[in-house]
Design a protein around this motif. Sequence first.
Motif, PDB file in Angstrom:
ATOM      1  N   VAL A   1       0.842  -1.206   0.000  1.00 52.54           N
ATOM      2  CA  VAL A   1       0.000   0.000   0.000  1.00 52.54           C
ATOM      3  C   VAL A   1       0.874   1.253   0.000  1.00 52.54           C
ATOM      4  O   VAL A   1       0.665   2.187  -0.771  1.00 52.54           O
ATOM      5  CB  VAL A   1      -0.944  -0.013   1.212  1.00 52.54           C
TER       6      VAL A   1
ATOM      7  N   PRO B   1      -8.110  -2.928  -0.287  1.00 49.01           N
ATOM      8  CA  PRO B   1      -8.121  -1.639   0.421  1.00 49.01           C
ATOM      9  C   PRO B   1      -8.202  -1.838   1.920  1.00 49.01           C
ATOM     10  O   PRO B   1      -8.897  -2.716   2.418  1.00 49.01           O
ATOM     11  CB  PRO B   1      -9.383  -0.952  -0.125  1.00 49.01           C
TER      12      PRO B   1
ATOM     13  N   LEU C   1      -2.479   6.422   3.528  1.00 47.98           N
ATOM     14  CA  LEU C   1      -1.939   6.400   2.169  1.00 47.98           C
ATOM     15  C   LEU C   1      -1.295   7.749   1.930  1.00 47.98           C
ATOM     16  O   LEU C   1      -1.955   8.780   1.945  1.00 47.98           O
ATOM     17  CB  LEU C   1      -3.066   6.167   1.145  1.00 47.98           C
TER      18      LEU C   1
END
Length: 278
Positions: A69, A103, A109
């Motif tokens: 991620v 996700p 993020l």
Amino acid sequence: MSIGNSPEDDRPSIPEPVEDDRPSIGRALRQARIDAGLTVEEVSNSTRVRMPIVHGIEEDDFSRCGGDVYARGHVRTLAKAVGLDPVALVEQYDAEHGGRPAPTPAAPLFEAERIRPERRRPNWTAAMVAAIVAVVGFVGFTLFNRDDSGAGTKHVAEAPAPSASAKPTQAAKPAVPSPPVASESAIAAVPQDKVTVKLTAIDDKSWISAKARDGKLLFDGLLLKGDSKTFQDDERLDLILGNAGAIELFVNGKKVEDEFAPGQVERLSYTKGDPQVG
């Protein structure tokens, strides 16, 4: 004997597989950075991605990113900084690392496009002046009423004296208004000539970065649940909160109230006159 094409000649030809001649992600980012005339330090400052991570990605080493991620976010951010197509590079990363990760709403993020712009800050100096004016007016009104009460007492004294058998009663003392409670006590507890920021992870861990006005990095890492960090500078503090929804924020002794969502990235700046959200 007849002359003609053999059955093998009528079979369709099978194209040979074409190898992917694209450069690696790291090589593409490094070449684009060099073509743009940028140094690793300049890219790091503009993207907020640390220099060791930039060096590692340019060598196709994503181990310092902290997971897929984070790696996808860094690749996207660096691609934009050097003028490459971020979508194509992220798709190439997914193809080389097992596809797009699922996700995770609570994970921060670090993408520059998600950082919200600074909002206008309220004028706290004007608010403090208005509060002082209100206190002065209240004290003046109280003193004026006390003068009127004293005049009335003199007028009553001219009445006939009470009989000797009557017990003298103690005159009731006028109520003295208590001094107003200083609403700025929390702000006064911190140095007025500096900007002070305290961060506490109350709901979950959060990655945070804190820099002084001169660009000096004060902290860069994870703040675990229950941990606190306090930073000071003479002029300004610049913050990045990776998981802003998990952070309780105090600026110059006063709690900042804002509804940050879990997993949301926030870039904030504070000076000596704050406590407002940046």
